[in-house]
Write an enzyme that holds these catalytic residues in place. Structure first.
Site, PDB file in Angstrom:
ATOM      1  N   CYS A 128     -21.091 -30.832  27.406  1.00 39.32           N
ATOM      2  CA  CYS A 128     -20.717 -32.030  28.168  1.00 39.32           C
ATOM      3  C   CYS A 128     -20.838 -31.803  29.673  1.00 39.32           C
ATOM      4  O   CYS A 128     -20.776 -32.749  30.454  1.00 39.32           O
ATOM      5  CB  CYS A 128     -19.303 -32.454  27.811  1.00 39.32           C
ATOM      6  SG  CYS A 128     -19.068 -32.657  26.041  1.00 39.32           S
ATOM      7  N   HIS A 147     -17.056 -37.047  33.137  1.00 37.49           N
ATOM      8  CA  HIS A 147     -17.531 -37.026  31.751  1.00 37.49           C
ATOM      9  C   HIS A 147     -16.623 -37.910  30.910  1.00 37.49           C
ATOM     10  O   HIS A 147     -15.395 -37.860  31.029  1.00 37.49           O
ATOM     11  CB  HIS A 147     -17.526 -35.578  31.234  1.00 37.49           C
ATOM     12  CG  HIS A 147     -17.653 -35.488  29.755  1.00 37.49           C
ATOM     13  ND1 HIS A 147     -18.618 -36.166  29.059  1.00 37.49           N
ATOM     14  CD2 HIS A 147     -16.916 -34.822  28.822  1.00 37.49           C
ATOM     15  CE1 HIS A 147     -18.479 -35.917  27.767  1.00 37.49           C
ATOM     16  NE2 HIS A 147     -17.455 -35.112  27.598  1.00 37.49           N
ATOM     17  N   ASN A 190     -18.061 -40.721  23.198  1.00 34.39           N
ATOM     18  CA  ASN A 190     -18.324 -39.504  23.972  1.00 34.39           C
ATOM     19  C   ASN A 190     -19.725 -39.018  23.622  1.00 34.39           C
ATOM     20  O   ASN A 190     -19.960 -38.520  22.530  1.00 34.39           O
ATOM     21  CB  ASN A 190     -17.262 -38.454  23.623  1.00 34.39           C
ATOM     22  CG  ASN A 190     -17.488 -37.105  24.300  1.00 34.39           C
ATOM     23  OD1 ASN A 190     -18.603 -36.781  24.702  1.00 34.39           O
ATOM     24  ND2 ASN A 190     -16.438 -36.306  24.409  1.00 34.39           N
TER      25      ASN A 190
HETATM   26  N1  COA Z   1      -6.002 -40.443  13.185  1.00 32.22           N
HETATM   27  C1  COA Z   1      -4.675 -40.600  12.987  1.00 32.22           C
HETATM   28  N2  COA Z   1      -3.798 -39.623  13.186  1.00 32.22           N
HETATM   29  C2  COA Z   1      -4.277 -38.426  13.566  1.00 32.22           C
HETATM   30  C3  COA Z   1      -5.649 -38.188  13.772  1.00 32.22           C
HETATM   31  C4  COA Z   1      -6.519 -39.259  13.556  1.00 32.22           C
HETATM   32  N3  COA Z   1      -7.843 -39.144  13.746  1.00 32.22           N
HETATM   33  N4  COA Z   1      -5.810 -36.921  14.159  1.00 32.22           N
HETATM   34  C5  COA Z   1      -4.590 -36.363  14.204  1.00 32.22           C
HETATM   35  N5  COA Z   1      -3.667 -37.285  13.834  1.00 32.22           N
HETATM   36  C6  COA Z   1      -2.226 -37.120  13.758  1.00 32.22           C
HETATM   37  C7  COA Z   1      -1.829 -35.764  13.237  1.00 32.22           C
HETATM   38  O1  COA Z   1      -1.753 -35.762  11.835  1.00 32.22           O
HETATM   39  C8  COA Z   1      -0.485 -35.574  13.887  1.00 32.22           C
HETATM   40  O2  COA Z   1       0.490 -36.296  13.155  1.00 32.22           O
HETATM   41  P1  COA Z   1       2.000 -35.740  13.005  1.00 32.22           P
HETATM   42  O3  COA Z   1       2.557 -35.731  14.416  1.00 32.22           O
HETATM   43  O4  COA Z   1       2.632 -36.741  12.108  1.00 32.22           O
HETATM   44  O5  COA Z   1       1.875 -34.371  12.421  1.00 32.22           O
HETATM   45  C9  COA Z   1      -0.631 -36.253  15.237  1.00 32.22           C
HETATM   46  O6  COA Z   1      -1.709 -37.193  15.087  1.00 32.22           O
HETATM   47  C10 COA Z   1      -0.954 -35.307  16.339  1.00 32.22           C
HETATM   48  O7  COA Z   1      -2.027 -34.469  15.916  1.00 32.22           O
HETATM   49  P2  COA Z   1      -2.876 -33.617  16.915  1.00 32.22           P
HETATM   50  O8  COA Z   1      -3.971 -32.905  16.215  1.00 32.22           O
HETATM   51  O9  COA Z   1      -1.920 -32.811  17.726  1.00 32.22           O
HETATM   52  O10 COA Z   1      -3.550 -34.787  17.742  1.00 32.22           O
HETATM   53  P3  COA Z   1      -3.586 -34.997  19.308  1.00 32.22           P
HETATM   54  O11 COA Z   1      -2.396 -35.720  19.771  1.00 32.22           O
HETATM   55  O12 COA Z   1      -3.955 -33.737  19.989  1.00 32.22           O
HETATM   56  O13 COA Z   1      -4.813 -36.002  19.406  1.00 32.22           O
HETATM   57  C11 COA Z   1      -7.114 -35.839  20.020  1.00 32.22           C
HETATM   58  C12 COA Z   1      -6.073 -35.610  18.922  1.00 32.22           C
HETATM   59  C13 COA Z   1      -8.455 -35.319  19.509  1.00 32.22           C
HETATM   60  C14 COA Z   1      -7.216 -37.346  20.286  1.00 32.22           C
HETATM   61  C15 COA Z   1      -6.672 -35.125  21.304  1.00 32.22           C
HETATM   62  O14 COA Z   1      -6.376 -33.768  21.050  1.00 32.22           O
HETATM   63  C16 COA Z   1      -7.676 -35.188  22.383  1.00 32.22           C
HETATM   64  O15 COA Z   1      -7.923 -36.246  22.930  1.00 32.22           O
HETATM   65  N6  COA Z   1      -8.279 -34.016  22.740  1.00 32.22           N
HETATM   66  C17 COA Z   1      -9.319 -33.933  23.692  1.00 32.22           C
HETATM   67  C18 COA Z   1     -10.564 -34.272  22.994  1.00 32.22           C
HETATM   68  C19 COA Z   1     -11.705 -34.496  23.886  1.00 32.22           C
HETATM   69  O16 COA Z   1     -11.632 -35.240  24.809  1.00 32.22           O
HETATM   70  N7  COA Z   1     -12.809 -33.849  23.576  1.00 32.22           N
HETATM   71  C20 COA Z   1     -13.985 -33.978  24.269  1.00 32.22           C
HETATM   72  C21 COA Z   1     -14.128 -32.820  25.185  1.00 32.22           C
HETATM   73  S1  COA Z   1     -15.724 -32.748  25.759  1.00 32.22           S
END
Ligand code: COA
Length: 338
Positions: A128, A263, A294
């Protein structure tokens, strides 16, 4: 035996140092619109969750047979037209991508050929952050006189490398291409690049298995996996200081910016960076992710192209752009908007 040089007394001839600027920008968004409703069932998610956690409403997926090369050519044609040059005038083509499905050769020579160019052509892999890395290379090539016009393409067909069953990535990644022409200019149009990497976090975003494991263990097609929270924290806390350094290096303050084009990783990351940078409330900020997803290396040129096309940002104004992602790698620079 000792060998001695012939004793060339002069200085090697080199090109005079000049300036570089972006003279053209173009984008290509595949026709196939994929709303959240098409993604969420397989990952036990919902439209509301995806919108709230990522800002994504819909994304584009390339059509069957629509390749990285096709998308790059479509994005480049308007960029060349805006720059007012023919493909034959390009001296180099740099393609930033992580989703070209050949280990070798690079996509760039095929793209150059399709455009009608025999220029030097090569790919770079900085995920990215790839577009900002390529802009930096192009700038240095133009400034040093190695090239007069360099085509930079950021392109991804990430739908090939994303598992539709992966809850952490299926709703994020998408396809598209963006292109910029970097040309010699009378005045500086691209500020110094601030860049770096943190290989200690190499596994935070990575292909799930190496090609060797895929082959030897018969694992099937690999995908890109991501430790979402690790990446989120790194981007939110680590990238605002990099963006600030890029502004300092260019001698620019936040009030002098006409656009912030980070980005398009995730709208929450964009908003957190804007807050940390103390950007003025009325500064145009790219939020192309809502309708494009993305697109990794393509996201910054695609976002700039949309803002320019819609007249949201002024030609001749200043944009702060920053790319960050797998590696973990990052690069930022202030550029004059074409
Ligand atoms: N849909 C619904 N619920 C989801 C899910 C999805 N796709 N993915 C995870 N969850 C749930 C989990 O089960 C968890 O539930 P719980 O609290 O009941 O156990 C909760 O959401 C939190 O899970 P987690 O894995 O910690 O998610 P998060 O809050 O970190 O969100 C992302 C996930 C991917 C949205 C987040 O980590 C993020 O935005 N990361 C950066 C990603 C990014 O920008 N990448 C590009 C870089 S170039």
């Amino acid at each position: 035996m000792t060998v001695t040089p012939k004793g060339f007394a002069g200085e090697l001839r080199t090109s005079p140092v000049s300036h570089a600027t972006i003279t053209g920008i173009g984008g290509y968004r595949p026709k196939r619109v994929v709303p959240n409703s098409e993604i969420v069932e397989r990952i036990d998610s919902s439209d509301e969750w995806v919108r709230e956690r990522s800002g994504i409403i819909e994304r584009r997926f390339a059509g069957e047979g629509e390749s990285v090369v096709d998308m790059s050519v479509f994005a480049t044609e308007p960029a060349l037209a805006m720059a007012g040059i023919e493909a034959g005038q390009l001296d180099a083509v740099i393609v930033a991508t992580v989703s070209w499905p050949y280990q070798t050769p690079a996509a760039a020579p095929m793209i150059a050929e399709r455009l009608g160019s025999k220029a030097a052509a090569f790919d770079i892999s900085a995920a990215c952050a790839g577009y900002c890395h390529a802009v930096s290379l192009a700038t240095d090539m133009v400034r040093a006189g190695t090239a007069q016009h360099v085509l930079v393409v950021g392109v991804e067909r990430l739908s090939d490398f994303t598992s539709p069953d992966d809850r952490g990535t299926a709703f994020i990644f998408a396809d598209g291409a963006g292109a910029a022409v970097v040309s010699r200019s009378e005045s500086p149009g691209i500020g110094p690049t601030v860049w770096g990497s943190d290989g200690a976090q190499w596994e935070a975003i990575s292909q799930t298995e190496s090609w060797i494991d895929v082959h030897e263990k018969n694992l099937g097609w690999p995908h890109i996996g991501m430790a979402g929270q690790t990446v989120f924290r790194w981007a939110v806390w680590g990238m605002a200081p990099v963006a600030r350094k890029a502004m300092d290096a260019a001698g620019v303050t936040v009030d002098q910016l006409d656009a912030f084009i980070p980005h398009q990783a995730n709208v929450r990351i964009v908003d957190a960076m804007a807050k940390q940078l103390g950007l003025p409330a009325d500064l145009p900020i790219a939020r192309d992710i809502a309708y494009t997803g993305n697109t990794s290396a393509a996201s910054i040129p695609l976002a700039m192209e949309r803002m320019v096309r819609h007249g949201e940002i002024p030609s001749g104004g200043l944009a702060l752009q920053i790319g960050f992602g797998a590696g973990l790698s990052y690069a930022a620079q202030v550029v004059v908007i074409p």
